[in-house]
Design an enzyme around this catalytic site. Sequence first.
Site, mmCIF file in Angstrom:
data_model
loop_
_atom_site.group_PDB
_atom_site.id
_atom_site.type_symbol
_atom_site.label_atom_id
_atom_site.label_comp_id
_atom_site.label_asym_id
_atom_site.label_seq_id
_atom_site.Cartn_x
_atom_site.Cartn_y
_atom_site.Cartn_z
ATOM 1 N N PHE A 51 -12.825 -6.776 13.020
ATOM 2 C CA PHE A 51 -11.631 -7.277 12.331
ATOM 3 C C PHE A 51 -11.169 -6.264 11.282
ATOM 4 O O PHE A 51 -11.941 -5.792 10.470
ATOM 5 C CB PHE A 51 -11.942 -8.621 11.669
ATOM 6 N N GLN A 52 -9.894 -5.928 11.332
ATOM 7 C CA GLN A 52 -9.249 -4.979 10.424
ATOM 8 C C GLN A 52 -9.917 -3.602 10.454
ATOM 9 O O GLN A 52 -10.066 -2.934 9.442
ATOM 10 C CB GLN A 52 -9.206 -5.530 8.991
ATOM 11 N N GLU A 78 0.815 -1.214 0.000
ATOM 12 C CA GLU A 78 0.000 0.000 0.000
ATOM 13 C C GLU A 78 0.852 1.270 0.000
ATOM 14 O O GLU A 78 0.484 2.270 -0.621
ATOM 15 C CB GLU A 78 -0.949 0.008 1.199
ATOM 16 N N LYS A 131 -17.720 -0.874 4.116
ATOM 17 C CA LYS A 131 -18.010 -1.900 3.108
ATOM 18 C C LYS A 131 -19.465 -1.891 2.674
ATOM 19 O O LYS A 131 -19.776 -2.039 1.478
ATOM 20 C CB LYS A 131 -17.623 -3.273 3.667
ATOM 21 N N MET A 147 23.675 9.509 3.843
ATOM 22 C CA MET A 147 23.504 10.796 4.497
ATOM 23 C C MET A 147 23.622 10.663 6.015
ATOM 24 O O MET A 147 24.179 11.542 6.690
ATOM 25 C CB MET A 147 22.156 11.417 4.122
#
Length: 564
Positions: free
Chosen positions: A117-118, A55, A167, A477
Amino acid sequence: MAEQQKKMKSGSKILIDALLKQKVEMIFGYPGGAVLPLYDALYDGDIPHILTRHEQGAVHAAEGYAKATGKPGVVVVTSGPGATNAITGIADAMSDSIPMVVFTGQVITDGIGKDAFQEADVIGLTMPITKNNYQVRDTKELPRIIEEAFHIATTGRKGPVVIDLPKDMTVMEAEADIDVKLHLPSYQPTVKPNKLQVKKLMEALAVAKKPLVLVGAGVLHADAGKELVEFITKYQLPALSSLLGLGAIPTEQELFLGMGGMHGSFAANMALTDCDLLINIGSRFDDRLASAPKEFASNAIIAHVDIDPAEIGKIIDTQIPIVADAKETLKEMLKIDVACVGWNDWNKLNLSRKKLHPFKYDKEQDTEIKPQKVIEFIGELTKGEAIVATDVGQHQMWAAQFYPFKNEKQLVTSGGLGTMGYGVPAAIGAKLGCPDKEVVLFVGDGGFQMTNQELAILNEYNIPIKIVILNNQSLGMVRQWQESFFNNRRSESVFSSQPDFVKMAEAYHIKGVRIDDPKTLEMALTEAFNETGPILIEVMVSPTEHVLPMVPAGKANYQMLGVE
């Protein structure tokens, strides 16, 4: 037509219709349970979808697309970890004012707030790092929300907008007319400048003896490069750029002094120190440019053109504030003709500094490959016309110093957030957005290992980018700062073991080459750049090289290290 538009459709179909209305060319994303109804609708293929491998990669790819094209990037991720994985990219886009709309899946409406969930509190998590965010609570509201989201993302100071999508909102059917009227009375960015303030700026220019123009990313976001070059040419004004403003003025322009700030040129930083009028167009005076605000352009009247009123006076006291779009402001400035006192001596001083103290490196030695040489030669190979994407670190600064930028939207890099791992997916997004342009990615061996899984999609989507790994076997760096300010104590900044990057490329069915001989560098690079498909070019560069000049953190611009 109206009856057809208002027939019952699922939220997913309504969403896709609304995206088609916005002329969305592609979506970057990664599916999961909460967005399966939307992905089922995407299966019909009305809008191409790019399946990244993470993602974070999806959001950076959308950023690269947006930076290279000027169009908003669009992202779809699932709920919970899908959304939280996207947060780094959203924060990066906010910092660099990148237009983007991110759809995050969410658990069903009745499950919100119940640790389903999630589930993640996407609104709470993204509120500080977005221009605006929404949570859809009624399917009929989707067209309005999407219309508003794209308008907000692409106007004023551009930036990311998040739409949290339960959803059930994608499954439920509704009558929804996508031809909604935009009504945002509380969001009215000021685009046109105050003419009295523009007149005041031009009057200050008329009496200035050491004027200077500072160019920021706001010029690029406003597509104002043409007007900017016309203005500085009309009055023969010296100019410098922030990192994100590179490309607005061609590097070859005589009075362009280069990038200013921490790793800016001697000429640019000294001009900032000595100028008596600083015209800042679209730069926010960030700490990499103005590390010591009290000593920044301390002899100058400050004029600041910015579309975001919050930036004016935030860091540097401003005598001539202009809240407006850079293009509109430059147009007004060009309408006013002023007879200037002339600044031949000032220009001669700036040009002499530019000639005496250019960006440089040791070109005589032939025992190791200098990273600056790699970038300089690739600039010649590509005639300064390539879209240059970078990751973050030393290679990023060398690209800024040594690539001969010519065009707007040519540099695709992470500025404000400095996100390692940005480079590979951002280069992919840039190439997908500009398929007719050559895209070259400069990336370090550290940042490359953060998002290199995106190599998997190069062949899948026929993305022929050139990936140049400048491998100094360290977090360059970090190592440079440790060597400069921490008594050479290289704490966790040097890699004792690395994967074989060439074999990694081959595992992804991409051609890979390794270059480690300074004597054959140019020949090997030329051969690699003649390849037509995607290629990974690992260049083993000096493991001890520093980026110079350097203004230490908290020091004034004239206090540069590495200048003779």
